[in-house]
Design an enzyme around this catalytic site. Sequence first.
Site, PDB file in Angstrom:
ATOM      1  N   HIS A  75      38.895  37.310  48.785  1.00  0.00           N
ATOM      2  CA  HIS A  75      39.097  36.018  49.456  1.00  0.00           C
ATOM      3  C   HIS A  75      38.342  35.985  50.787  1.00  0.00           C
ATOM      4  CE1 HIS A  75      41.567  33.000  51.745  1.00  0.00           C
ATOM      5  NE2 HIS A  75      41.281  32.314  50.655  1.00  0.00           N
ATOM      6  N   ASP A 119      40.497  29.620  47.557  1.00  0.00           N
ATOM      7  CA  ASP A 119      41.945  29.722  47.720  1.00  0.00           C
ATOM      8  C   ASP A 119      42.671  29.785  46.377  1.00  0.00           C
ATOM      9  OD1 ASP A 119      41.495  29.682  50.432  1.00  0.00           O
ATOM     10  OD2 ASP A 119      42.352  27.697  50.769  1.00  0.00           O
TER      11      ASP A 119
END
EC number: 3.1.1.4
Length: 145
Positions: A75, A119
């Site tokens: 991420h 996300d």
Amino acid sequence: MYPAHLLLLLAVCVSLLGASAIPPLPLNLIQFTYLIECANKGRRTSFNYADYGCYCGIGGSGTPVDKLDRCCKTHDECYAQAEKKGCYPKLTMYNYYCGGGGPYCNSKTECQRFVCDCDVRAADCFARYPYNNKNYNINTSNRCK
């Protein structure tokens, strides 16, 4: 002026003064919180991931401690790619939905889509791998080399 109006004005002024000392929460992290809870069907809140392993939370270094920590590293790397594209991932608001199959994106601009995809992939990754309580709030100076 009525006393009730004065009290209201005073309350607003005091709250604004107090709020100025609190650092702002990046806007999209609020959305990321909802995506995490959507993906894992409420089993864990985003707070469980705020200080997990070497990469979940602020910063990151070393070797991820497990697959869940690797989700956070990926991420972080995705956000770095977004920044290279000229996006501001921590400030980019996007459209998303939480359906039966988990979260998915529905945004118009390239930056919104890219950040939302980062996300959603992370939230899905968190839901896929087990959470090890021993990796929460670890001593990063010893374990993250």
